[in-house]
Design a protein around this motif. Structure first.
Motif, PDB file in Angstrom:
ATOM      1  N   ASP A 526     -99.284  12.297 -31.785  1.00 64.13           N
ATOM      2  CA  ASP A 526     -99.507  10.915 -32.176  1.00 64.13           C
ATOM      3  C   ASP A 526    -100.423  10.823 -33.402  1.00 64.13           C
ATOM      4  O   ASP A 526    -100.174  10.035 -34.323  1.00 64.13           O
ATOM      5  CB  ASP A 526    -100.117  10.146 -31.002  1.00 64.13           C
ATOM      6  CG  ASP A 526    -100.171   8.646 -31.249  1.00 64.13           C
ATOM      7  OD1 ASP A 526     -99.095   8.037 -31.362  1.00 64.13           O
ATOM      8  OD2 ASP A 526    -101.284   8.111 -31.354  1.00 64.13           O
ATOM      9  N   ARG A 530     -99.318   9.221 -37.026  1.00 59.12           N
ATOM     10  CA  ARG A 530    -100.013   8.072 -37.617  1.00 59.12           C
ATOM     11  C   ARG A 530    -100.563   8.416 -38.999  1.00 59.12           C
ATOM     12  O   ARG A 530    -100.450   7.622 -39.946  1.00 59.12           O
ATOM     13  CB  ARG A 530    -101.160   7.640 -36.701  1.00 59.12           C
ATOM     14  CG  ARG A 530    -100.712   6.998 -35.402  1.00 59.12           C
ATOM     15  CD  ARG A 530    -101.919   6.670 -34.516  1.00 59.12           C
ATOM     16  NE  ARG A 530    -101.503   6.169 -33.218  1.00 59.12           N
ATOM     17  CZ  ARG A 530    -101.238   4.899 -32.963  1.00 59.12           C
ATOM     18  NH1 ARG A 530    -101.321   4.006 -33.937  1.00 59.12           N
ATOM     19  NH2 ARG A 530    -100.881   4.511 -31.753  1.00 59.12           N
ATOM     20  N   GLY A 535     -97.032   6.213 -38.209  1.00 65.12           N
ATOM     21  CA  GLY A 535     -96.575   5.934 -36.848  1.00 65.12           C
ATOM     22  C   GLY A 535     -95.089   5.710 -36.724  1.00 65.12           C
ATOM     23  O   GLY A 535     -94.621   5.170 -35.712  1.00 65.12           O
ATOM     24  N   ALA A 661     -95.667   5.224 -30.560  1.00 63.67           N
ATOM     25  CA  ALA A 661     -97.098   5.208 -30.239  1.00 63.67           C
ATOM     26  C   ALA A 661     -97.307   5.959 -28.935  1.00 63.67           C
ATOM     27  O   ALA A 661     -97.083   5.405 -27.854  1.00 63.67           O
ATOM     28  CB  ALA A 661     -97.600   3.779 -30.132  1.00 63.67           C
ATOM     29  N   LEU A 662     -97.702   7.214 -29.031  1.00 56.05           N
ATOM     30  CA  LEU A 662     -97.921   8.053 -27.849  1.00 56.05           C
ATOM     31  C   LEU A 662     -99.360   7.888 -27.386  1.00 56.05           C
ATOM     32  O   LEU A 662    -100.220   8.732 -27.610  1.00 56.05           O
ATOM     33  CB  LEU A 662     -97.603   9.512 -28.173  1.00 56.05           C
ATOM     34  CG  LEU A 662     -96.171   9.796 -28.639  1.00 56.05           C
ATOM     35  CD1 LEU A 662     -96.013  11.248 -29.040  1.00 56.05           C
ATOM     36  CD2 LEU A 662     -95.168   9.425 -27.552  1.00 56.05           C
ATOM     37  N   THR A 663     -99.616   6.776 -26.736  1.00 53.32           N
ATOM     38  CA  THR A 663    -100.975   6.454 -26.315  1.00 53.32           C
ATOM     39  C   THR A 663    -101.147   6.734 -24.831  1.00 53.32           C
ATOM     40  O   THR A 663    -100.429   6.195 -23.999  1.00 53.32           O
ATOM     41  CB  THR A 663    -101.290   4.978 -26.606  1.00 53.32           C
ATOM     42  OG1 THR A 663    -100.268   4.151 -26.030  1.00 53.32           O
ATOM     43  CG2 THR A 663    -101.320   4.737 -28.106  1.00 53.32           C
TER      44      THR A 663
END
Length: 677
Positions: A526, A530, A535, A661-663
């Motif tokens: 991620d 970004r 992103g 978005a690898l949150t």
């Protein structure tokens, strides 16, 4: 000139010089490039099922027979020749009553043929159009489910169910609780409840634990099912009418102070085979071998401790020895582990016991008495009920799909069945269940695959509902921990040996591997996305050597994980290992991405490496769904797509231009769970 002569009459088989298998004189030349033997089968004789790595050719010299290879049977007669490929299990049967069957067998080693056959078999998959019925052992509702239960048949069945759905195979998971076991009656007596009060209450708790573990079923047969007793009595009446079930007088354990016959949970004693005291039934929990009630060593009453005395009792029985030939043929065709195969061979090498059909008990399905009245008031024995529970579940499934009965459903869809059970239940599931079901009907095919597991221990000791040495499923499986616990149970699955759940090891696994390494990898992907691409998923460009190798690893991971979740090759541990190894490979590939991104502006090679990282995340999201359904759905959404559909290809690019978005966090460090005492 050397001539191979063969016996042509039954009288020839009785001559002193007759040898069943002989090396012809002309084949004794050590330089001969093949091995040769002449083999003669007596009337009714069948070769032992076997396979090997050699190529083999049979030339039928005299007589006729039936050859079976990997379940396919064909007639052969004098003058026929056939080739048997490496690894295929094959037999030859002589059905004649009055004539020998003779053939020449030639075999030789051909590693190229072995490799080709190995690759062909590895690439084989089960039938995708034929529905699959998954049948785990129904849990006993004398208590709720702990991790020892869930790590075996139930998690395994759900993993296979999800794996088959991903391949587009119709699949149904059939569940329920056991009908009328004495363990429930004993527990109800201790708690001052009726049998059905306790059974229904614990069934509610069992369903809650299964749901918490994300085990999803299509049918659930409860103890109070109104249809079930009718089906069970249909079994009894049909098999009694055709002589498969008979009344006989036997010795039984009796407690004088309690004035009662002692069975299952109400009798204590040692296994006549291994001496274990874990014997609450007709098979030993330690060695899994069956025994008759009166064979228990040092039997005593579980309620008052008084040594039991032997008294005559007339009960219904189903003798299994007359069914030996049919059972043996069937069991040879079933896919099973080497451990279970060795157990089945051991059981079949001895005379098969008589299966109790009725018992003296206060609860259960009341059976009609035999003509003498000696069995008046007896109830159906729980082991005999197993096949009826299955038919009841299929009948419920049929009605869900608008079909009138299980017979019509079986005829219309011709499902295949996979059994899941613990090794301590191997006799009941692998021998008794198909014996009873096969004697009752041939409209529903017997299970073609059996998945057997061993005990799962807790800190070195057996999980125990009675002693409260357990971690209850309803407590351990929470929304934030269900995925990580499913993965750990799969990774430590007691597939062929007993495994140990150690709380400290599980906490270390979550902290170091999942929250540490997995979270770290996803966070690094991620961050790079970004920093260098705003992103948004880039489009691949040029390839370097490391990119080509990593693409190959993504493809191999998806194929191997799919293979581990096929019925004949099922392995929860292998599936978990593939996931963990793949994340380790992906973490190593981050170093390649970091190196190519050092050069600015971003190169075409850097775009490819980043796109491959996202492909790896997507492959994890799609392929890992059977083990990690929550993580799979979450990652899929973060990659700009809905949860993967059945048959979705894990190896595919994340569409260029997709916002990603690898949150996290994806795992919970609050993994502290402990045994109940």
């Amino acid at each position: 000139m050397d001539i191979v002569t063969v016996p042509r009459t039954v009288n020839d088989l009785n001559l002193p010089e007759f040898v069943r298998s002989v090396l012809p004189a002309w084949a004794q030349n050590p330089e001969l490039p093949v091995n040769v033997r002449r083999v003669t089968l007596r009337p009714g004789e069948t070769t032992a099922p076997h396979n090997h790595h050699d190529v083999e050719v049979w030339v039928i010299l005299d007589g006729s027979g039936e050859v079976t290879s990997d379940g396919e049977t064909a007639p052969v007669a004098a003058g026929d020749a056939l080739r048997l490929p490496p690894l295929g299990v094959h037999t030859l049967h002589n059905p004649a009553e009055d004539r020998p069957l003779s053939f020449l067998t030639f075999w030789w080693e051909d590693l190229a043929a072995l490799d080709a056959e190995h690759d062909r078999r590895a690439a084989q998959t089960g039938e995708t159009g034929r529905p699959v019925l998954l049948l785990p052992s129904f849990p006993t509702p004398n208590g709720e489910l702990h991790l020892g239960h869930l790590a075996g048949p139930f998690l395994n069945a759900d993993l296979l169910r999800r794996g088959l759905i991903a391949r587009g195979t119709p699949v149904r998971l059939l569940l329920g609780t056991v009908g009328h076991q004495s363990q429930v009656a004993a527990a109800a007596l201790d708690q001052g409840l009726t049998f059905y009060e306790l059974a229904e209450r614990n069934t509610d708790a069992i369903q809650e634990a299964l749901a918490a573990a994300r085990v999803e079923w299509d049918v659930f047969v409860r103890p109070s099912s109104p249809r079930y007793p009718q089906v069970a009595l249909e079994f009894f009446e049909r098999l009694r009418a055709n002589g498969t079930v008979v009344a006989k007088t036997v010795q039984a354990n009796y407690c004088v102070p309690c004035e009662s016959y002692l069975f299952e949970a109400f009798v204590a004693g040692a296994c006549p085979h291994c001496g274990s005291r874990d014997t609450a039934g007709i098979e030993c929990e330690a060695c899994a071998l069956p025994f008759a009630d009166h064979e228990l060593l040092d039997p005593s009453c579980s309620s008052c401790g008084t040594p039991a005395e032997q008294r005559e009792l007339t009960r219904y029985y189903m003798p299994l020895e007359p069914l030996r030939a049919r059972l043996a043929d069937y069991l040879r065709s079933v896919a099973m582990s080497a451990r279970l195969r060795s157990y089945v061979d051991r059981v079949m090498a001895a005379p098969l016991p008589d299966l109790p059909v009725s018992t003296v008990a206060a609860d259960g399905i009341l059976l009609p008495a035999d003509p003498s009245g000696a069995t008046d008031g007896q109830r159906m024995y729980s082991a005999f009920e197993l096949a009826a529970r299955f038919i009841t579940a299929v009948d419920d499934l049929a009605r869900q799909h608008g079909v009138a009965s299980w017979e019509e459903y079986a005829e219309a869809v011709q499902p295949r069945t996979v059994l899941f059970f613990g090794f301590d239940n191997a006799f009941l599931r692998a021998v008794v269940f198909p014996a009873v079901l096969g004697a009752f009907t041939d409209k529903l095919a017997l299970a073609d695959t059996m998945v057997c597991n061993e005990f799962y221990l807790l800190d070195g000791q057996k999980f125990s509902t009675g002693r409260k040495h357990a971690i209850w499923g309803r407590d351990a499986f929470r929304p934030e921990t269900s995925d990580q616990l499913r993965l750990y149970l799969a990774a430590t699955s007691p597939d062929i040996r007993r495994r140990d759940f150690v709380v400290a090891d599980y906490e270390r696994f979550v902290r170091d591997e999942l929250a540490g390494q997995w979270e770290g990898w996803l966070a690094s992907v991620d961050d790079r996305l970004r920093k260098y691409f705003g992103g948004v998923a880039p489009e691949a460009g040029s390839w370097n050597g490391e990119a080509e190798q990593f693409y190959g690893r993504i493809r191999a991971f998806a194929a191997r994980l799919t293979s581990a979740l096929e019925p004949e090759r099922f392995s929860a541990r292998a599936a978990a290992r593939e996931l963990r190894d793949f994340v380790a490979e992906a973490r190593r590939f981050t170093e390649v991405c970091e190196d190519v991104l050092v050069v600015q502006p971003v190169s075409a090679t850097a775009r490819t490496c980043t796109a491959l990282e996202l492909m790896a995340v997507r492959a994890l999201a799609v392929a890992a769904e059977p083990l990690l359904p929550e993580l799979a759905a979450r990652l899929s959404g973060q990659l700009g797509a809905a949860a993967s559909a059945a048959g979705d290809d894990p190896v595919r690019w994340v569409a260029p231009g997709t916002a990603v978005a690898l949150t996290g966090p994806y795992f919970s460090s609050d993994a502290l769970i402990g045994p109940s005492h």
